[in-house]
Design a protein around this motif. Sequence first.
Motif, PDB file in Angstrom:
ATOM      1  N   ILE A   1     -59.893   3.372  -5.680  1.00  0.00           N
ATOM      2  CA  ILE A   1     -59.749   2.498  -4.520  1.00  0.00           C
ATOM      3  C   ILE A   1     -59.347   3.369  -3.343  1.00  0.00           C
ATOM      4  N   ASP A   2     -59.835   3.036  -2.174  1.00  0.00           N
ATOM      5  CA  ASP A   2     -59.520   3.830  -0.988  1.00  0.00           C
ATOM      6  C   ASP A   2     -58.079   3.599  -0.548  1.00  0.00           C
ATOM      7  N   GLY A   3     -57.534   4.589   0.144  1.00  0.00           N
ATOM      8  CA  GLY A   3     -56.161   4.498   0.601  1.00  0.00           C
ATOM      9  C   GLY A   3     -56.001   3.914   1.983  1.00  0.00           C
ATOM     10  N   ASP A   4     -57.040   3.243   2.492  1.00  0.00           N
ATOM     11  CA  ASP A   4     -56.999   2.727   3.866  1.00  0.00           C
ATOM     12  C   ASP A   4     -56.644   1.248   3.954  1.00  0.00           C
ATOM     13  N   ASP A   5     -56.342   0.624   2.826  1.00  0.00           N
ATOM     14  CA  ASP A   5     -55.924  -0.787   2.776  1.00  0.00           C
ATOM     15  C   ASP A   5     -57.014  -1.738   3.260  1.00  0.00           C
ATOM     16  N   THR A   6     -58.273  -1.378   3.024  1.00  0.00           N
ATOM     17  CA  THR A   6     -59.370  -2.289   3.367  1.00  0.00           C
ATOM     18  C   THR A   6     -59.810  -3.124   2.158  1.00  0.00           C
ATOM     19  N   TYR A   7     -59.408  -2.704   0.971  1.00  0.00           N
ATOM     20  CA  TYR A   7     -59.769  -3.444  -0.245  1.00  0.00           C
ATOM     21  C   TYR A   7     -58.554  -4.202  -0.778  1.00  0.00           C
ATOM     22  N   PRO A   8     -58.735  -5.410  -1.309  1.00  0.00           N
ATOM     23  CA  PRO A   8     -57.625  -6.135  -1.918  1.00  0.00           C
ATOM     24  C   PRO A   8     -57.334  -5.582  -3.313  1.00  0.00           C
ATOM     25  N   VAL A   9     -56.105  -5.671  -3.747  1.00  0.00           N
ATOM     26  CA  VAL A   9     -55.758  -5.154  -5.072  1.00  0.00           C
ATOM     27  C   VAL A   9     -55.739  -6.245  -6.137  1.00  0.00           C
ATOM     28  N   ASP A  10     -55.759  -7.495  -5.741  1.00  0.00           N
ATOM     29  CA  ASP A  10     -55.668  -8.586  -6.711  1.00  0.00           C
ATOM     30  C   ASP A  10     -56.770  -8.569  -7.773  1.00  0.00           C
ATOM     31  N   PRO A  11     -58.014  -8.144  -7.460  1.00  0.00           N
ATOM     32  CA  PRO A  11     -59.045  -8.117  -8.504  1.00  0.00           C
ATOM     33  C   PRO A  11     -58.906  -6.961  -9.488  1.00  0.00           C
ATOM     34  N   LEU A  12     -57.990  -6.017  -9.267  1.00  0.00           N
ATOM     35  CA  LEU A  12     -57.904  -4.839 -10.124  1.00  0.00           C
ATOM     36  C   LEU A  12     -57.630  -5.169 -11.591  1.00  0.00           C
ATOM     37  N   PRO A  13     -56.716  -6.094 -11.917  1.00  0.00           N
ATOM     38  CA  PRO A  13     -56.514  -6.425 -13.335  1.00  0.00           C
ATOM     39  C   PRO A  13     -57.788  -6.967 -13.995  1.00  0.00           C
ATOM     40  N   GLN A  14     -58.529  -7.782 -13.270  1.00  0.00           N
ATOM     41  CA  GLN A  14     -59.777  -8.302 -13.828  1.00  0.00           C
ATOM     42  C   GLN A  14     -60.774  -7.182 -14.065  1.00  0.00           C
ATOM     43  N   MET A  15     -60.864  -6.242 -13.123  1.00  0.00           N
ATOM     44  CA  MET A  15     -61.780  -5.129 -13.271  1.00  0.00           C
ATOM     45  C   MET A  15     -61.388  -4.260 -14.466  1.00  0.00           C
ATOM     46  N   ALA A  16     -60.095  -4.026 -14.624  1.00  0.00           N
ATOM     47  CA  ALA A  16     -59.630  -3.238 -15.764  1.00  0.00           C
ATOM     48  C   ALA A  16     -59.935  -3.940 -17.079  1.00  0.00           C
ATOM     49  N   ASP A  17     -59.743  -5.253 -17.117  1.00  0.00           N
ATOM     50  CA  ASP A  17     -60.001  -6.017 -18.338  1.00  0.00           C
ATOM     51  C   ASP A  17     -61.484  -5.981 -18.701  1.00  0.00           C
TER      52      ASP A  17
ATOM     53  N   VAL B   1     -67.799  -3.086 -20.300  1.00  0.00           N
ATOM     54  CA  VAL B   1     -68.491  -2.729 -19.060  1.00  0.00           C
ATOM     55  C   VAL B   1     -68.172  -1.269 -18.713  1.00  0.00           C
ATOM     56  N   ASP B   2     -69.191  -0.527 -18.301  1.00  0.00           N
ATOM     57  CA  ASP B   2     -69.008   0.884 -17.958  1.00  0.00           C
ATOM     58  C   ASP B   2     -68.665   1.095 -16.488  1.00  0.00           C
ATOM     59  N   MET B   3     -69.138   0.192 -15.628  1.00  0.00           N
ATOM     60  CA  MET B   3     -68.821   0.293 -14.208  1.00  0.00           C
ATOM     61  C   MET B   3     -68.686  -1.099 -13.612  1.00  0.00           C
ATOM     62  N   VAL B   4     -67.552  -1.374 -13.029  1.00  0.00           N
ATOM     63  CA  VAL B   4     -67.330  -2.629 -12.306  1.00  0.00           C
ATOM     64  C   VAL B   4     -67.256  -2.286 -10.825  1.00  0.00           C
ATOM     65  N   ILE B   5     -68.073  -2.929 -10.025  1.00  0.00           N
ATOM     66  CA  ILE B   5     -68.142  -2.647  -8.591  1.00  0.00           C
ATOM     67  C   ILE B   5     -67.499  -3.790  -7.816  1.00  0.00           C
ATOM     68  N   GLY B   6     -66.583  -3.456  -6.916  1.00  0.00           N
ATOM     69  CA  GLY B   6     -66.022  -4.457  -6.015  1.00  0.00           C
ATOM     70  C   GLY B   6     -67.016  -4.769  -4.920  1.00  0.00           C
ATOM     71  N   ASP B   7     -67.611  -5.928  -4.990  1.00  0.00           N
ATOM     72  CA  ASP B   7     -68.720  -6.313  -4.107  1.00  0.00           C
ATOM     73  C   ASP B   7     -68.203  -6.915  -2.804  1.00  0.00           C
ATOM     74  N   ARG B   8     -68.262  -6.134  -1.721  1.00  0.00           N
ATOM     75  CA  ARG B   8     -67.831  -6.612  -0.406  1.00  0.00           C
ATOM     76  C   ARG B   8     -68.921  -7.422   0.287  1.00  0.00           C
ATOM     77  N   ILE B   9     -70.182  -7.065   0.026  1.00  0.00           N
ATOM     78  CA  ILE B   9     -71.314  -7.654   0.751  1.00  0.00           C
ATOM     79  C   ILE B   9     -71.404  -9.157   0.528  1.00  0.00           C
TER      80      ILE B   9
ATOM     81  N   ILE C   1     -68.095  -7.799  -9.001  1.00  0.00           N
ATOM     82  CA  ILE C   1     -67.302  -8.990  -8.718  1.00  0.00           C
ATOM     83  C   ILE C   1     -67.031  -9.024  -7.214  1.00  0.00           C
ATOM     84  N   PRO C   2     -67.118 -10.187  -6.588  1.00  0.00           N
ATOM     85  CA  PRO C   2     -66.873 -10.267  -5.140  1.00  0.00           C
ATOM     86  C   PRO C   2     -65.428  -9.936  -4.805  1.00  0.00           C
TER      87      PRO C   2
END
Length: 311
Positions: A90-106, A113-121, A198-199
């Motif tokens: 995750i970038d260190g610029d505080d543009t991404y939310p951290v709340d989805p991180l537990p779901q991504m880890a799970d 899953v081999d790669m989970v992408i945080g979908d901003r679009i 995941i969005p």
Amino acid sequence: MSLENSEQDARVVVLIPCFNEAITIAKVVTDVRRVLPSAQVIVCDNNSTDNTAQIASDAGARVVNEPRQGKGNVLRSLFRNVDADCYIIIDGDDTYPVDPLPQMADMVLNGGVDMVIGDRISSSYLKVNQRRYHNSGNLLVRFLINKMFKSSVPDILSGMRAFSPLFVKNFPILSKGFEIETEMTIYALDNNFVVHSIPVAYNNRPEGSTSKLNTYSDGLKVIKTAFSLFVHFKPLLFFSILAGILFLAGTIGMIPVFVEYFSTGLVPRFPTLIVCGFVILLSLLLLVCGLILEVANTRHKQLVEILMNKK
């Protein structure tokens, strides 16, 4: 602190590449530790000229240094030297939310899953982001790569991802800078890793924090990387397109020559005939090159699968 001399890594490791993020890094580290209290947080300082490293350390992160400039170099070092069951970047610029991180880890730890992408679009990125040409650039890269690989990844350039160790330890990083996201997406798609998105919401940088991404130079690098990886991973398709264009051009150029020959029995346009003949011959050579490279690429994929099965 050296990565090689560190203590045993946690099961989940959050990796934060940083370059001059003193304004935001403390909040990012604190937020990550709040939602993933058992995870190890590693901040990789990439030659910052402010006090990013000290602030990150004070916030509870483990800080390492990478002297080679560029996000690709940072992740190369981290992926090579850190062992974990789940890797999150995750970038260190505080543009991404951290709340989805537990779901991504799970999804990585328990969902295969081999790669989970945080979908901003699919979320707020196109509305919130105010940087000129960034939206169109993201959409262009997404269109090209999804067309090339017949995929439907909504956010190719997202810097918020979770990975399995299978992907991390088998991903040969070639990029040095921000084009790393494009490279890892293409590698995952081409080698049939399990990829999910995941969005996630997206926020602009806070006042006083500036982006290190150059719209034009880094945008060109991303497109160049996508193009070169297209040649590398899809050689038959690439050379077939070139061969088809040249064959069509050569054939069209020969039509007047043949029409005149069948009408008069003469071939007065020898230069045209010769040039078009060489163009058609070149198209056939390109097709053969594509076939040879496709066989080599298939063999490479087989070796990658064999190596991964031995893990």
